[in-house]
Design a protein around this motif. Structure first.
Motif, PDB file in Angstrom:
ATOM      1  N   VAL A 133       0.856  -1.178   0.000  1.00 26.88           N
ATOM      2  CA  VAL A 133       0.000   0.000   0.000  1.00 26.88           C
ATOM      3  C   VAL A 133       0.896   1.234   0.000  1.00 26.88           C
ATOM      4  N   PRO A 134       0.903   1.994  -1.112  1.00 25.51           N
ATOM      5  CA  PRO A 134       1.750   3.182  -1.123  1.00 25.51           C
ATOM      6  C   PRO A 134       1.306   4.190  -0.057  1.00 25.51           C
ATOM      7  N   SER A 135       2.272   4.801   0.613  1.00 23.64           N
ATOM      8  CA  SER A 135       1.976   5.807   1.637  1.00 23.64           C
ATOM      9  C   SER A 135       2.094   7.194   1.018  1.00 23.64           C
ATOM     10  N   ARG A 136       0.990   7.910   0.982  1.00 25.33           N
ATOM     11  CA  ARG A 136       0.995   9.263   0.427  1.00 25.33           C
ATOM     12  C   ARG A 136       1.777  10.213   1.333  1.00 25.33           C
ATOM     13  N   MET A 137       1.644  10.002   2.641  1.00 25.86           N
ATOM     14  CA  MET A 137       2.303  10.900   3.585  1.00 25.86           C
ATOM     15  C   MET A 137       3.808  10.657   3.642  1.00 25.86           C
ATOM     16  N   ASN A 138       4.230   9.485   3.174  1.00 23.97           N
ATOM     17  CA  ASN A 138       5.648   9.146   3.179  1.00 23.97           C
ATOM     18  C   ASN A 138       6.003   8.663   1.774  1.00 23.97           C
ATOM     19  N   PRO A 139       6.119   9.606   0.842  1.00 17.20           N
ATOM     20  CA  PRO A 139       6.225   9.231  -0.576  1.00 17.20           C
ATOM     21  C   PRO A 139       7.406   8.291  -0.828  1.00 17.20           C
ATOM     22  N   GLY A 140       7.172   7.317  -1.696  1.00 16.44           N
ATOM     23  CA  GLY A 140       8.213   6.342  -2.020  1.00 16.44           C
ATOM     24  C   GLY A 140       8.239   5.188  -1.039  1.00 16.44           C
ATOM     25  N   GLU A 141       7.434   5.284   0.033  1.00 19.79           N
ATOM     26  CA  GLU A 141       7.403   4.198   1.011  1.00 19.79           C
ATOM     27  C   GLU A 141       6.060   3.472   0.957  1.00 19.79           C
ATOM     28  N   PHE A 142       6.067   2.261   1.443  1.00 25.70           N
ATOM     29  CA  PHE A 142       4.895   1.397   1.328  1.00 25.70           C
ATOM     30  C   PHE A 142       4.614   0.694   2.653  1.00 25.70           C
ATOM     31  N   TYR A 143       3.346   0.499   2.909  1.00 22.66           N
ATOM     32  CA  TYR A 143       2.941  -0.466   3.932  1.00 22.66           C
ATOM     33  C   TYR A 143       2.765  -1.811   3.228  1.00 22.66           C
TER      34      TYR A 143
ATOM     35  N   LEU B 226       0.088   9.927  -4.874  1.00 26.57           N
ATOM     36  CA  LEU B 226       0.924   8.865  -4.313  1.00 26.57           C
ATOM     37  C   LEU B 226       2.339   8.909  -4.884  1.00 26.57           C
TER      38      LEU B 226
END
Lengths: 586, 586
Positions: B181-191, B578
């Motif tokens: 799940v891409p993290s919008r608040m932490n761009p380039g990072e994923f859950y 995202l």
């Protein structure tokens, strides 16, 4: 099994028994020839006792080698304590140790595992697994479990079926932002994580399931305000063939059941207040009615006396703080500062002291005679010794400002007690809200909310759209919205009119809600629902402010789990398989 | 409320009552002057009755205007039926209609809402909300609810806390593929979505929660085989200070409780079989022990008689099918074809008929004398009238092939009855599995599984790694693995050795399991766990083959929900937020 008993269960009646316990070393007191160890597990603390010269001499040495949070197994005999501790359930006994087994060592924890820990928020979040060992945090998690069990059994006893709805669903651009999940098997396509199972629970009614509930995880990709979580838990419910009273009775019953079982509290029927009255008398759609200070509107007595601010205001409105006439200049200035803060936004505040000797003193004595002030005091039902606080301006804005002031006064006067509960239904919300910016109406609840039957005809007259009351309801507790729901539209004609009022073209309605609308063509029953915010409900029952304290592994305000370090970058291989590329602006 | 009673509750004792029902029109029988309507809701069917010349003449007209699946409300009087139907609970009464309200119309459903529907799989999935109206599907969902309630109450009564673990967690590249799940608040990072709450439940043990469970959604992005779902539900459990027997006793207790409550069945203690024996006697780590036909190894009596296939085989092994000596040539050929299918992969099959007259007839008469055959028959404990089926080759492969043949024979002989249950514990799995392709060992269970204490020392000798038995267990029912778990490693030293055996560098272990390993340094207790596949468990209790029938809204084999059309493309705006780009190879 590593133990015969837990650390919370031995009593004086067990004296003489040979037992085995296992747990964590909470504390060691070394008095030279005597050593006591507090051994802790989830169930409590049992005191271990060692005396030099009795038993195996190695025991004393072992005991002294243990550090805080070491995990040990201990065998021994239950004996009566010399000095009993009436504050703990095991306080009448201790264990005379005959054997130790070290099960695991522990580094020194970064903060103390005590009810009042010395660890700051950030540190405790990073080592959440240690924070969870502390009684207050553990008991929150236990409360949550207990409440979930109570809810489930109550709902099941009332013929509700818990039905699991999908977590990988279709994304809808309307509303709050979805978290999305790229589908590797269907490249270029995405699932969304549910913001709520709204459409599925309505489908379950179409499917004839009659009564559905689910304690379910929901997701919302919003910029997180304090005490919001990207994933949160709802008690989600829906029922068929019901009207508003049926829904309110059902969930009032559930709430009373929880109060009775968890808090031992009984309630009369919860009051029901229209949204209109909530705004008029409390300036909030979630009034805290643990205390009074209802708004009193003063236009009639306050205007036309030459005080321009009042005269030019749409609304002059105030509250009466009982017994506060002795407030000092400094206190009153602080209140004025409070309402002038940008978060509240008032221009100023007028006060009238009704002194104990029957005289008045106000910040507007220049404009108002003692008789004028007396007339206002009468409006407030004020007595000598009371303090009246008045704001004025545009009606809705002023009400919201006065709501803040009222809550602040409630706090200052200790009227908002965490162990007192004042549940309330707020009903008859507006169906549609006008948005100035986009110049269109939005559904205050959601597009499937039915109008109040009395107002249904108004939907044919666009000039009346703002006046339509929804068949929607919120359950409010102590100034917090803990749940809400509505009667749904099950009639296709009415639904089309609603879409029309919301400015949806047929195509857009079809695109967004097509499969639900399609389902409604096959005999949708009248139905209605409600959802509770479970995290919030737990925090209220726990007498706490923050929902984070009631979530085992919460995320911080950036949506980050500092303990596990998630979210995190993923492997290029994973991105390749998903056929997506990062495009991060540095 | 739209009704005073449900459609399932009226009885003869209610005769004479004025009642209101609401539900769906299941069927209309129009006999001219008499009309009957079957009205259906979740709770049952009540027959409505109209007679020309009695009551409001418009009623008959209204009744005739209703179509299948119309939603109606009906008022009337409960009367005794002329011809009673003993097959339905409401079969002694009917409702003489005094008033109809049409609540909603329905298009003609695309398939019949009957126990045996005329709708194909695909159509029923597309209109799942209609399929769910059918009794067999609805009762599956009701069973699932009931089982979940039973599990939760049992676990809670045994001091387990249900604790919700996060759904947005950290991705780990090892193991099955994560949904991310891409993290919008932490761009380039994923859950990642959890494949199971494995690490969190172990952390909860470190946190001292002692006993945890959760009925929890899990996710696995695998290429879907038949009857696999990308999201599925586990009963996930973990407990502290326990040994293998404690875990097995606990969950055997739970399983017995379910059998007792749901099926009215009582069981003795479940048998426990080592993995080694399961493979040796059934060729499977999940043997179906509802029937016999245990493997018999024949090397001793079958080799050295000049039959090259046997003589050169690592293993000659067979089963004895009681009373099957009359199998025809055609039947035997079909069995040979069966074992030669690529899914089974045997080279051929040898049979020996032990005729009722005491003589033998085999496919290898050329090589074996009647005495030889008799000696083999003795090995099998065969009687006249039995049929022996024999495979040979490389030991493990041959066992797996014979397992397939045994199950096929069980099916042919009707020995695998869906209403018979044979639970079984399989224990002592190998800890490590050698992978020829990557030339390294893999954890058969997961890297935290402890070795059997008797084998712990072997981990210091790489040549013995393949021999180490794990302290792991599966619960198997009717040839299906319904759950499994293990004692976990809580000792850091042992864990390091395990990582070493798995070829993990310190860095890699740290990167993947760092936060869990870190937590283990602060006093991890001995602990163990187990997880049941809840979908599978429900399907077994429901006597069904497919888990899909026990999921309200399942996905198809491409991970697609054909009802809602998910997954689907998302808006460019969502991708932009995202900061990802699609890179789909066309």
């Amino acid at each position: 099994m590593f133990r015969t008993h837990t650390c919370g269960e031995l009593r004086l009646s067990d004296a003489g028994k040979e037992v085995t316990l296992a747990g964590w070393v909470q504390r060691i007191r070394d008095k030279g020839s005597l050593v006591w160890i507090d051994l802790r597990d989830r169930y409590g603390i049992t005191q271990l006792f060692l005396q030099e010269g009795t038993g195996d001499p190695k025991l004393m040495e072992q005991a002294r080698s243990f550090g805080r949070e070491f995990v040990i197994q201990v065998k021994g005999t239950v004996i009566e304590r010399e000095s009993k501790n009436p504050n703990m359930p095991t306080g009448e006994i201790e264990l005379r140790v005959s054997h130790f087994t070290l099960l695991n060592v522990s580094k020194t924890p970064p903060f103390t595992i005590e009810d009042m820990s010395d660890g700051g928020d950030d540190l405790r979040m990073k080592y959440r697994y240690l924070d969870l060992r502390r009684n207050p945090v553990r008991s929150n998690i236990e409360l949550r479990h207990r409440m979930a069990m109570l809810v489930r059994n109550y709902m099941s006893d009332h013929d509700f079926l818990e039905i699991e709805t999908p977590m990988l669903i279709k994304s809808t651009p309307e509303g709050a932002r979805d978290f999305v999940v790229p589908s590797r098997m269907n490249p270029g396509e995405f699932y969304a994580l549910p913001q709520s199972p709204q459409q599925y629970k309505q489908l379950l009614m179409v499917a004839g399931m009659d009564r559905y509930f689910q304690i379910v995880r929901c997701f919302r990709d919003e910029d997180l305000r304090a005490d919001r979580q990207p994933e949160f838990t709802q008690i989600d419910c829906e029922m068929s063939f019901v009207e508003q009273d049926d829904v309110l009775d059902m969930f009032e019953g559930l709430t009373k059941h929880l109060f009775k079982e968890v808090k031992g509290l009984s309630f009369d029927n919860f009051p029901r207040m229209t949204w209109h009255d909530a705004m008029k008398y409390y300036g909030s759609d979630k009034p805290d009615i643990r205390f009074g200070m209802k708004f009193v509107e003063l236009n009639e007595v306050a205007q036309g006396k030459g005080f321009g601010l009042f005269d030019n205001a749409e609304l002059v409105v105030g509250i009466c703080a009982e017994g506060c006439s002795e407030y000092t200049r400094k206190q009153l200035d602080a209140l004025t500062e409070f309402v002038k803060r940008p978060q509240v936004g008032a221009g100023g505040m007028v006060y009238i002291k009704y002194n104990s000797d029957g005289t008045f003193k106000s910040s507007v004595d220049k404009f108002f005679s003692p008789d004028d002030l007396k007339r206002m005091a009468e409006k407030f039902n004020a007595k000598p010794g009371d303090l009246m606080l008045i704001l004025c301006g545009e009606a809705m804005k002023t009400r919201k400002q006065l709501n803040e002031l009222r809550l602040e006064m409630g706090n200052q006067l200790g009227l908002r007690k965490p162990d007192e509960y004042a549940p309330l239904w707020v009903i008859d919300f507006p169906l549609l809200e006008w948005d100035e910016e986009t110049q269109r109406f939005y559904a205050m609840h959601h597009p499937f909310t039915a109008p109040n039957p009395e107002d249904e005809a108004l939907i044919d007259d666009p000039s009346k759209w703002g006046d339509i009351r929804a068949n929607a309801y919120d359950i409010v507790m102590n100034g917090v919205e803990v749940g809400g729901g509505s009667i749904r539209i099950h009639n296709r004609d009415l639904q089309n009119k609603m879409f029309h009022a919301l400015g949806f073209t047929d195509e857009k309605a079809q695109e967004q809600f097509g499969f639900l609308m399609g389902a409604f063509e096959y005999g949708a029953p009248p139905h209605a629902g409600l959802a509770f915010g479970f995290d919030r409900l737990c925090s209220l029952f726990g007498g706490c402010e923050t929902i984070r304290d009631f979530i085992a592994f919460p995320k911080n305000n950036s949506g980050r789990d500092v303990m596990s370090g998630s979210p995190s970058p993923i492997a290029q291989e994973q991105l390749d398989e998903l056929q997506i590329t990062l495009n991060v602006k540095s």
